[in-house]
Scaffold this motif. Structure first.
Motif, PDB file in Angstrom:
ATOM      1  N   ILE A 232      35.841  24.521 -34.928  1.00  0.00           N
ATOM      2  CA  ILE A 232      35.975  25.306 -36.160  1.00  0.00           C
ATOM      3  C   ILE A 232      34.801  25.001 -37.106  1.00  0.00           C
ATOM      4  O   ILE A 232      34.088  25.891 -37.535  1.00  0.00           O
ATOM      5  CB  ILE A 232      37.315  25.011 -36.865  1.00  0.00           C
ATOM      6  N   ALA A 233      34.610  23.719 -37.396  1.00  0.00           N
ATOM      7  CA  ALA A 233      33.583  23.358 -38.377  1.00  0.00           C
ATOM      8  C   ALA A 233      32.296  22.871 -37.715  1.00  0.00           C
ATOM      9  O   ALA A 233      31.276  22.729 -38.373  1.00  0.00           O
ATOM     10  CB  ALA A 233      34.121  22.281 -39.308  1.00  0.00           C
ATOM     11  N   GLY A 234      32.341  22.632 -36.390  1.00  0.00           N
ATOM     12  CA  GLY A 234      31.147  22.158 -35.675  1.00  0.00           C
ATOM     13  C   GLY A 234      30.566  20.893 -36.283  1.00  0.00           C
ATOM     14  O   GLY A 234      29.384  20.827 -36.590  1.00  0.00           O
TER      15      GLY A 234
ATOM     16  N   VAL B 180      53.585  23.369 -47.210  1.00  0.00           N
ATOM     17  CA  VAL B 180      52.167  23.675 -47.041  1.00  0.00           C
ATOM     18  C   VAL B 180      52.045  24.870 -46.104  1.00  0.00           C
ATOM     19  O   VAL B 180      52.810  25.002 -45.143  1.00  0.00           O
ATOM     20  CB  VAL B 180      51.424  22.443 -46.475  1.00  0.00           C
ATOM     21  N   ARG B 181      51.107  25.752 -46.405  1.00  0.00           N
ATOM     22  CA  ARG B 181      50.904  26.952 -45.574  1.00  0.00           C
ATOM     23  C   ARG B 181      50.135  26.598 -44.301  1.00  0.00           C
ATOM     24  O   ARG B 181      49.356  25.641 -44.312  1.00  0.00           O
ATOM     25  CB  ARG B 181      50.124  27.987 -46.376  1.00  0.00           C
ATOM     26  N   VAL B 182      50.314  27.388 -43.268  1.00  0.00           N
ATOM     27  CA  VAL B 182      49.740  27.066 -41.970  1.00  0.00           C
ATOM     28  C   VAL B 182      49.041  28.278 -41.373  1.00  0.00           C
ATOM     29  O   VAL B 182      49.584  29.389 -41.424  1.00  0.00           O
ATOM     30  CB  VAL B 182      50.869  26.616 -41.010  1.00  0.00           C
ATOM     31  N   ILE B 183      47.848  28.075 -40.857  1.00  0.00           N
ATOM     32  CA  ILE B 183      47.200  29.114 -40.047  1.00  0.00           C
ATOM     33  C   ILE B 183      46.770  28.458 -38.734  1.00  0.00           C
ATOM     34  O   ILE B 183      46.050  27.458 -38.751  1.00  0.00           O
ATOM     35  CB  ILE B 183      45.965  29.722 -40.743  1.00  0.00           C
ATOM     36  N   VAL B 184      47.253  28.988 -37.617  1.00  0.00           N
ATOM     37  CA  VAL B 184      46.905  28.392 -36.320  1.00  0.00           C
ATOM     38  C   VAL B 184      46.493  29.489 -35.341  1.00  0.00           C
ATOM     39  O   VAL B 184      46.792  30.665 -35.555  1.00  0.00           O
ATOM     40  CB  VAL B 184      48.091  27.615 -35.703  1.00  0.00           C
ATOM     41  N   THR B 185      45.813  29.094 -34.285  1.00  0.00           N
ATOM     42  CA  THR B 185      45.517  30.056 -33.219  1.00  0.00           C
ATOM     43  C   THR B 185      46.242  29.623 -31.951  1.00  0.00           C
ATOM     44  O   THR B 185      46.548  28.443 -31.767  1.00  0.00           O
ATOM     45  CB  THR B 185      44.007  30.146 -32.900  1.00  0.00           C
TER      46      THR B 185
ATOM     47  N   THR C 206      38.428  31.703 -32.844  1.00  0.00           N
ATOM     48  CA  THR C 206      37.882  30.597 -33.631  1.00  0.00           C
ATOM     49  C   THR C 206      36.906  31.111 -34.689  1.00  0.00           C
ATOM     50  O   THR C 206      36.886  30.620 -35.811  1.00  0.00           O
ATOM     51  CB  THR C 206      37.196  29.587 -32.693  1.00  0.00           C
ATOM     52  N   THR C 207      36.125  32.111 -34.322  1.00  0.00           N
ATOM     53  CA  THR C 207      35.171  32.678 -35.270  1.00  0.00           C
ATOM     54  C   THR C 207      35.904  33.279 -36.466  1.00  0.00           C
ATOM     55  O   THR C 207      35.516  33.079 -37.620  1.00  0.00           O
ATOM     56  CB  THR C 207      34.329  33.767 -34.569  1.00  0.00           C
ATOM     57  N   LEU C 208      36.990  34.009 -36.171  1.00  0.00           N
ATOM     58  CA  LEU C 208      37.782  34.595 -37.252  1.00  0.00           C
ATOM     59  C   LEU C 208      38.415  33.488 -38.089  1.00  0.00           C
ATOM     60  O   LEU C 208      38.388  33.529 -39.328  1.00  0.00           O
ATOM     61  CB  LEU C 208      38.875  35.497 -36.663  1.00  0.00           C
TER      62      LEU C 208
END
Lengths: 172, 336
Positions: free
Chosen positions: B214-216, B276-281, B181-183
């Protein structure tokens, strides 16, 4: 001549005293009505909008006239000051402060004070119940206050004026 | 391999613990403020359990705190949390308004200004078999939030198609507590702000932040720096949230945390189709392990994810162990 002026002064003073006492009786229902409206606003803020308590109280204060605005405004300000005091202490201290500034009786204020024990510390349904209960109790107090106003306002106005006249006549 | 040394680049925590202490009762505030600075600067959590000793999580160890602020590994003699302490802390963190925290109580945590998280336990109140709220709150875990800015720089360089300037579809995976999450947060910030160093102008990012990690967000406002072109949908279920963002905020990149359910993957498919581009963990320690889970297997078979970033702790939390490309997957035999 001096006697006449003295007599007039006595009648005026006594009339004013009676008028003031009558004012107390006529202001109490007005203030109770105001408190009931305020609690209804607070209930809406809490149960429908879930506004945080200090903000809900401040908004209620904004929409109220004097003197209830001062009460709710003060509680809101105290809660925002970050003293770490429980809400019920702030609530009850503010009522203590408000008492000499209002025409409400001790029994009226104890209804509102009771609400302070539960304000803010439970879910919305529960908050709604507590606020409605306090408002109902205030409505009962209002009915009694209106009845006693009807009886007492006229009486104290007359008692003041006529009492003054009686004293003047007795002294003559 | 790109080494990420989160611990070294961490922002000093002085501000962080002072922010948290302001929510404590006056008594606890005094005690914690007296704790030696070297513990406070690495403070990770404060645990308040009713009728039990005050405990601090520092680094990976925990310590009990005495009334004078001295810390010890042994609970005997430590300051014991009383009901009134807890009550005051709850008043402060809730702003005197438990009723305004229904959703938070249902989830068992809330976010403070500054992005710090408070976990709560007590007696669960059920409604039709689901947790409605928690009453008689008896345990609090206040977790210090630290932003680690700048750690994503090295990784981001490899997640951008430098020819077209677009971001690759990326999956970041690791076991828990490896800094995913930090990354992710720092990636969001840098993609959103842009990186002049490699001529990357910055893109509109939509974040679905179901668990406010992520954004707190506090009352909907991000407490962490997530960049100037970032829209955050806080507390929203991932699948629904991605659809909302896709339709309403026209993002270039959609980011979300910890996907795994089939409905999440279906929603991702929609996002892919929209260009749309995607970034997930994802939780998982190896690509093989990911491929063994039905929903993720489906995702891999879509053949769309272009980069897999594996995190680990081999050189401290947040070490980037390996970045796989789509073609690596074929060689590894993960994809059929």
């Amino acid at each position: 001549m001096i006697k006449l002026i003295g007599g007039l002064l006595i009648v005026t003073a006594s009339g004013l005293a009676g008028w003031k006492k009558a004012g107390l009786y006529s202001r109490r229902p007005r203030e109770l009505r105001q408190l009931i409206t305020a609690l209804q606003m607070l209930e809406t803020e809490i149960t429908y909008v879930a506004t945080p308590l200090p903000e809900a109280l401040a908004r209620t204060a904004e929409q109220m006239g004097s003197p209830a605005a001062a009460l709710f405004g003060r509680i809101a300000a105290e809660l925002r000051s970050g003293s770490g005091k429980p809400a019920r202490d702030t609530w009850s201290e503010s009522l203590q402060w408000y008492y000499p500034r209002s025409s409400l009786g001790e029994s009226d204020l104890s209804i509102v004070r009771g609400l302070g024990n539960s304000i803010g510390i439970s879910d919305r349904d529960d908050q709604g119940k507590h606020i409605r209960l306090a408002a109902e109790q205030l409505k009962a107090a209002l009915a009694a206050a209106e009845e006693s106003a009807q009886k007492n306002v006229k009486m104290w106005n007359y008692v003041g004026l006529l009492g003054g006249l009686v004293i003047v006549l007795a002294l003559y | 391999m790109t080494g990420l040394t989160a611990a070294k680049t961490a922002i000093p925590a002085e501000g962080a613990w002072q922010q948290i202490v302001s929510f404590l009762s006056p008594g606890l505030k005094e005690i914690i403020s007296a704790v030696p600075q070297r513990y406070l600067s690495e403070l990770e959590e404060i645990r308040l359990r009713r009728d039990r000793p005050l405990m601090l999580g520092v680094g990976s160890a925990d310590f009990f705190v005495r009334r004078d602020g001295s810390v010890n590994h042994i609970p005997a003699g430590a300051f014991v949390i009383e009901a009134s302490d807890l009550e005051k802390v709850i008043h402060n963190i809730s702003g005197y308004s438990i009723y305004a925290l229904e959703e938070e109580l249902r989830n068992g945590y809330l976010t403070l200004p500054g992005g710090h998280r408070v976990g709560l336990t007590g007696k669960a109140v059920l409604d039709n078999g689901r947790v409605k709220t928690i009453k008689h709150i008896s345990g609090l875990n206040i977790r210090v939030c630290r932003e680690v800015k700048g750690i994503a720089g090295g990784v981001l360089n490899k997640l951008i198609d430098h020819k077209t300037g677009s971001v690759y579809h990326t999956v970041i995976f690791s076991p828990p507590r490896c800094g995913k999450t930090t990354l992710l947060r720092d990636l969001v910030r840098q993609i959103s702000d842009g990186v002049p160093g490699f001529n990357f102008p910055g893109r509109t990012v939509g974040v679905v932040d179901e668990r406010s990690e992520i954004a707190g967000c506090h009352r909907g406002v991000p407490q962490m720096d997530v960049g100037v072109r970032t829209d955050v949908l806080d507390g929203c279920p991932k699948a629904q949230g991605m659809m909302i963002l896709l339709r309403s905020m026209s993002p270039d990149v959609i980011v979300t945390d910890e996907i795994g359910k089939m409905e999440d993957i279906k929603a991702l498919e929609e996002v892919f189709n929209a260009g749309v581009r995607v970034i997930v963990t994802i939780h998982g320690s190896s690509l093989r392990e990911l491929a063994a889970r039905p929903a993720l297997k489906y995702l891999l078979q879509l053949n769309i994810i272009e980069r897999f970033v594996q995190l680990g702790r081999s050189r401290g939390v947040g070490t980037v162990e390996k970045i796989y490309t789509g073609s690596d997957l074929l060689q590894l035999g993960v994809k059929q």
